[in-house]
Write a protein that holds these residues in place. Structure first.
Motif, PDB file in Angstrom:
ATOM      1  N   CYS A  86      29.872  87.171  45.297  1.00  0.00           N
ATOM      2  CA  CYS A  86      30.938  86.782  46.220  1.00  0.00           C
ATOM      3  C   CYS A  86      30.928  87.761  47.389  1.00  0.00           C
ATOM      4  CB  CYS A  86      32.288  86.815  45.508  1.00  0.00           C
ATOM      5  SG  CYS A  86      33.681  86.720  46.668  1.00  0.00           S
ATOM      6  N   CYS A 172      37.128  86.129  53.055  1.00  0.00           N
ATOM      7  CA  CYS A 172      36.195  85.146  52.503  1.00  0.00           C
ATOM      8  C   CYS A 172      35.521  84.429  53.673  1.00  0.00           C
ATOM      9  CB  CYS A 172      36.942  84.128  51.637  1.00  0.00           C
ATOM     10  SG  CYS A 172      35.943  82.661  51.331  1.00  0.00           S
ATOM     11  N   CYS A 260      30.999  77.078  50.191  1.00  0.00           N
ATOM     12  CA  CYS A 260      30.584  78.433  49.814  1.00  0.00           C
ATOM     13  C   CYS A 260      29.158  78.339  49.270  1.00  0.00           C
ATOM     14  CB  CYS A 260      31.513  79.023  48.766  1.00  0.00           C
ATOM     15  SG  CYS A 260      30.923  80.619  48.168  1.00  0.00           S
TER      16      CYS A 260
HETATM   17  S1  SF4 Z   1      34.642  80.849  48.389  1.00  0.00           S
HETATM   18 FE1  SF4 Z   1      34.914  82.887  49.293  1.00  0.00          FE
HETATM   19  S2  SF4 Z   1      36.021  84.079  47.774  1.00  0.00           S
HETATM   20 FE2  SF4 Z   1      35.138  82.267  46.726  1.00  0.00          FE
HETATM   21  S3  SF4 Z   1      33.140  82.955  45.971  1.00  0.00           S
HETATM   22 FE3  SF4 Z   1      32.776  82.042  47.965  1.00  0.00          FE
HETATM   23  S4  SF4 Z   1      32.884  83.811  49.364  1.00  0.00           S
HETATM   24 FE4  SF4 Z   1      33.813  84.470  47.448  1.00  0.00          FE
END
Ligand code: SF4
Length: 304
Positions: A86, A172, A260
């Motif tokens: 992450c 994020c 993501c």
């Molecule tokens: S959505 Fe954002 S907080 Fe969640 S895993 Fe992906 S980068 Fe990380």
């Protein structure tokens, strides 16, 4: 694409290996469909702790599998794609946090569960996007609070509690890219839709939402609310989950680009391979696990 044969093979092998498959709400649809349980990171880790499964296969990113290992010691926690980290959790490091703590020796450290086990172990308490406000409120009004790593969630909690927080400058990348213009454009296309935004989004985006909710809060809000359609400001995996949970209502992403890439690294092939090998296993030094567990347990005591 028809994934049914691969999914059947995974389900059969999971039964044979006494494994439970957990998938985060942002996983690929076909991975969501093969899981025993779908949910947010803490909810899934609590499931892992309660389950009697010998093997826990965590389809998510690294800190989530770590949290399962923190809460379920002695169990084999397997992450199908170990490169799925992450970026936000990686934005706060132990040395940097120690330096900030040294500048504010009396401050409490509240860390979002989206952190490494080592950072959790340095924190007084963890929080989730669902309970951040309650966790901040649990400290006396005159106590300084360092909030890591998400400055957007921290700003949201500061606004709702009227507290000044020392914000770590993490974010994020997926949620931070959702703009006010994206919301306004989506509202023009779906004028009857209510806007539901994740608190990892920027303050100006949260400010115009009808509701600011964690992923589990989004499901509850949209189920109980009277509207028939919603614009959802979070990772697009939720657009697959929401209509399955709440049939009859319509859900649109604020922007299709809220993907993501790290969450999407986990594929069915990797889940099958991980089940066959029962690897890669998530391992934590016991002192780090115990330190992190203390911060997570404290959160659960404050907000069961
Ligand atoms: S959505 Fe954002 S907080 Fe969640 S895993 Fe992906 S980068 Fe990380």
């Amino acid at each position: 694409m028809d994934y049914s044969a691969l999914q059947a093979e995974i389900r059969a092998l999971a039964a044979e290996r006494q494994a439970v498959i957990l998938a985060h709400n942002y996983q690929r649809p076909e991975v969501q469909d093969v899981a025993d349980f779908l949910g947010d990171s803490l909810g899934l880790s609590q499931r892992a702790a309660r389950s009697s499964a010998r093997v826990i296969v965590f389809c998510g990113v690294d800190f989530m599998a770590e949290t399962a290992a923190i809460l379920a010691p002695g169990r084999k926690v397997v992450i199908p794609e170990p490169r799925a980290d992450c970026p936000m959790a990686a934005m706060v490091d132990v040395d940097g946090l120690l330096a900030l703590k040294a500048q504010h020796p009396g401050a409490a450290v509240v860390s979002y569960v989206n952190t490494t086990a080592a950072v959790k172990a340095l924190s007084d308490i963890c929080c989730t996007s669902a309970n951040a406000i309650r966790i901040v409120q649990s400290f006396p009004a005159d106590r300084e609070i360092i909030f890591t790593p998400d400055c957007n969630l921290g700003s949201w909690a500061a606004k709702k509690t009227g507290r000044e927080l020392i914000l770590w400058p993490g974010f994020c990348p997926t949620h931070d890219l959702i703009t006010l213009e994206d919301v306004l454009k989506a509202k023009q296309e779906h004028p009857a839709a209510k806007v539901v935004i994740h608190p990892e989004c920027r303050a100006e985006v949260s400010a115009i939402a009808d509701a600011v909710e964690s992923t589990s809060g989004m499901i509850r809000f949209c189920r109980e609310d009277s509207a028939e359609e919603y614009l959802i400001g979070t990772e697009t995996g939720m657009i697959y989950r929401l209509p399955k949970d709440i049939p009859g209502k319509r859900f649109y992403p604020v922007t299709e680009s809220s993907v993501c890439p790290n969450m999407k690294l986990t594929t069915l092939d990797k889940v099958l391979r991980a089940l066959r090998a029962e690897a890669p296993v998530v391992e934590l030094p016991e002192d780090v696990r115990k330190g992190a567990l203390r911060a997570v347990q404290r959160m659960i005591e404050v907000n069961p």
